[in-house]
Scaffold this motif. Structure first.
Motif, PDB file in Angstrom:
ATOM      1  N   PHE A 175      44.956  94.908 -65.523  1.00 28.31           N
ATOM      2  CA  PHE A 175      46.433  94.319 -66.019  1.00 28.31           C
ATOM      3  C   PHE A 175      46.408  94.255 -67.755  1.00 28.31           C
ATOM      4  N   LEU A 176      45.343  93.937 -68.359  1.00 26.63           N
ATOM      5  CA  LEU A 176      45.088  93.762 -69.696  1.00 26.63           C
ATOM      6  C   LEU A 176      45.196  95.095 -70.305  1.00 26.63           C
ATOM      7  N   SER A 177      44.877  96.176 -69.797  1.00 25.50           N
ATOM      8  CA  SER A 177      44.785  97.505 -70.347  1.00 25.50           C
ATOM      9  C   SER A 177      46.236  97.890 -70.604  1.00 25.50           C
ATOM     10  N   ARG A 178      47.018  97.557 -69.843  1.00 26.92           N
ATOM     11  CA  ARG A 178      48.530  97.892 -70.079  1.00 26.92           C
ATOM     12  C   ARG A 178      49.466  96.855 -70.563  1.00 26.92           C
ATOM     13  N   SER A 179      48.700  95.806 -71.029  1.00 29.23           N
ATOM     14  CA  SER A 179      49.348  94.628 -71.585  1.00 29.23           C
ATOM     15  C   SER A 179      49.032  94.387 -73.047  1.00 29.23           C
ATOM     16  N   SER A 180      49.844  93.663 -73.759  1.00 32.25           N
ATOM     17  CA  SER A 180      49.766  93.442 -75.231  1.00 32.25           C
ATOM     18  C   SER A 180      48.792  91.904 -75.398  1.00 32.25           C
ATOM     19  N   ILE A 181      48.602  91.540 -74.231  1.00 35.31           N
ATOM     20  CA  ILE A 181      47.975  90.098 -74.327  1.00 35.31           C
ATOM     21  C   ILE A 181      46.434  90.409 -74.484  1.00 35.31           C
ATOM     22  N   GLN A 182      45.802  89.451 -75.447  1.00 40.55           N
ATOM     23  CA  GLN A 182      44.408  89.739 -75.798  1.00 40.55           C
ATOM     24  C   GLN A 182      43.790  88.433 -75.269  1.00 40.55           C
ATOM     25  N   LEU A 183      42.797  88.363 -74.144  1.00 40.73           N
ATOM     26  CA  LEU A 183      42.089  87.621 -74.111  1.00 40.73           C
ATOM     27  C   LEU A 183      40.388  87.842 -74.309  1.00 40.73           C
ATOM     28  N   SER A 184      39.998  86.698 -74.934  1.00 36.13           N
ATOM     29  CA  SER A 184      38.480  87.002 -75.416  1.00 36.13           C
ATOM     30  C   SER A 184      37.454  85.778 -74.653  1.00 36.13           C
ATOM     31  N   PRO A 185      36.675  86.386 -74.017  1.00 35.10           N
ATOM     32  CA  PRO A 185      36.002  85.388 -73.197  1.00 35.10           C
ATOM     33  C   PRO A 185      34.996  84.451 -74.319  1.00 35.10           C
ATOM     34  N   MET A 186      34.738  83.216 -73.968  1.00 37.45           N
ATOM     35  CA  MET A 186      33.813  82.659 -74.722  1.00 37.45           C
ATOM     36  C   MET A 186      32.483  82.620 -74.008  1.00 37.45           C
ATOM     37  N   VAL A 187      32.593  82.727 -72.700  1.00 43.47           N
ATOM     38  CA  VAL A 187      31.375  82.889 -71.823  1.00 43.47           C
ATOM     39  C   VAL A 187      31.489  83.795 -70.531  1.00 43.47           C
ATOM     40  N   GLU A 188      30.620  84.535 -70.040  1.00 49.83           N
ATOM     41  CA  GLU A 188      30.678  85.651 -69.392  1.00 49.83           C
ATOM     42  C   GLU A 188      29.406  85.267 -68.486  1.00 49.83           C
ATOM     43  N   SER A 189      29.520  85.330 -67.156  1.00 49.23           N
ATOM     44  CA  SER A 189      28.408  85.238 -65.999  1.00 49.23           C
ATOM     45  C   SER A 189      28.727  85.911 -64.756  1.00 49.23           C
ATOM     46  N   ASN A 190      27.597  86.133 -64.168  1.00 54.46           N
ATOM     47  CA  ASN A 190      27.504  86.624 -62.790  1.00 54.46           C
ATOM     48  C   ASN A 190      27.738  85.534 -61.607  1.00 54.46           C
ATOM     49  N   SER A 191      27.651  84.354 -61.965  1.00 52.89           N
ATOM     50  CA  SER A 191      27.618  83.136 -61.124  1.00 52.89           C
ATOM     51  C   SER A 191      28.975  82.428 -60.947  1.00 52.89           C
ATOM     52  N   PHE A 192      29.345  82.414 -60.054  1.00 54.23           N
ATOM     53  CA  PHE A 192      30.848  81.659 -60.174  1.00 54.23           C
ATOM     54  C   PHE A 192      30.435  80.140 -60.102  1.00 54.23           C
ATOM     55  N   GLU A 193      29.675  79.881 -59.576  1.00 49.35           N
ATOM     56  CA  GLU A 193      29.098  78.419 -59.300  1.00 49.35           C
ATOM     57  C   GLU A 193      29.044  77.826 -60.658  1.00 49.35           C
ATOM     58  N   PHE A 194      28.292  78.504 -61.677  1.00 51.98           N
ATOM     59  CA  PHE A 194      28.285  78.178 -63.193  1.00 51.98           C
ATOM     60  C   PHE A 194      29.513  78.273 -63.839  1.00 51.98           C
ATOM     61  N   LEU A 195      30.419  79.230 -63.584  1.00 51.66           N
ATOM     62  CA  LEU A 195      31.767  79.395 -64.111  1.00 51.66           C
ATOM     63  C   LEU A 195      32.632  78.192 -63.638  1.00 51.66           C
ATOM     64  N   ARG A 196      32.531  77.685 -62.639  1.00 51.20           N
ATOM     65  CA  ARG A 196      33.254  76.630 -62.025  1.00 51.20           C
ATOM     66  C   ARG A 196      32.896  75.438 -62.668  1.00 51.20           C
ATOM     67  N   GLY A 197      31.262  75.163 -63.081  1.00 47.95           N
ATOM     68  CA  GLY A 197      30.869  74.045 -63.722  1.00 47.95           C
ATOM     69  C   GLY A 197      31.350  73.949 -65.152  1.00 47.95           C
TER      70      GLY A 197
END
Length: 231
Positions: free
Chosen positions: A142-164
């Motif tokens: 979606f972002l590739s065809r939008s003008s919205i810019q979202l920059s992640p502060m944290v990236e992870s492969n763990s959903f449990e970590f992200l939820r925390g």
């Protein structure tokens, strides 16, 4: 060799079926979003009528699932965004939406309405699943065809970590709706209201031409009914 071993497993399963025991091991590769609720519930319900059946469940993405099917490392795959391929049979597919996750005291959670737009999220810290996950791929598409810019502060492969991470009451994460636990009180979800935002496809698949063990086939049919209910 793996093919012959899989065939022996199938024969053993048929013998157990004839003896009325209905035992064996069902091997599944599943997306991480299914780990908190959907798959554990499905296995629990299936074992009510098949108490002798064991399960070997691995969490992986669609690439890992396809590889496991091809090398006989799994009987079934239940993953997001599994592309159609000639040697993989898609037994069922159902659409799933991506939702935003945040703490109940987050400013956007307290705002009237049940949804939000991605532009609303740009002013807050974003904690995102990595680019291998189905949800992140929907977001990037979606972002590739939008003008919205979202920059992640944290990236992870763990959903449990992200939820925390959202317990700081400022951060926002994203997850497929099926993975959100229904009994969460402090973490809430909000639907994404942007027009044209893509939906993910949850796919149940097996290796085309391979005759599954009886009990694995029975669980596949059980999952097909559960997915039909989702649809």
């Amino acid at each position: 060799v793996r093919g012959r071993a899989a065939e022996l497993d199938r024969v053993r399963s048929e013998i157990e079926e004839l003896r009325g025991l209905r035992r064996g091991t069902v091997r599944v590769v599943a997306s991480q979003a299914l780990a908190p609720r959907f798959l554990p519930q499905a296995i629990h319900e299936f074992r009510q009528s098949h108490p002798l059946v064991a399960f070997d469940v691995r969490i992986g993405d669609h690439v890992q699932a396809a590889e496991a099917l091809r090398n006989f490392g799994t009987d079934l795959a239940l993953v997001f965004n599994l592309a159609p391929e000639g040697d993989i049979e898609r037994s069922a597919a159902v659409e799933q939406r991506l939702v935003a996750l945040m703490h109940a005291r987050h400013p956007l959670a307290r705002r009237a309405g049940s949804g939000l737009r991605l532009r609303d999220c740009a002013d807050y810290p974003l904690v995102l699943p990595n680019r291998d996950t189905g949800g992140r791929q929907l977001l990037e598409r979606f972002l590739s065809r939008s003008s919205i810019q979202l920059s992640p502060m944290v990236e992870s492969n763990s959903f449990e970590f992200l939820r925390g991470c959202v317990y700081d009451e400022r951060s926002i994460s994203f997850q497929m709706a099926i993975g959100v636990l229904p009994d969460e009180r402090e973490v809430v979800m909000r639907e994404i209201e942007d027009r044209g935002f893509p939906r993910g496809e949850l796919v149940l698949a097996n290796l085309r031409g391979r005759q599954l063990p009886v009990i694995a086939y029975a669980f596949m049919e059980f999952l097909r009914k559960r997915l039909a209910q989702l649809g």
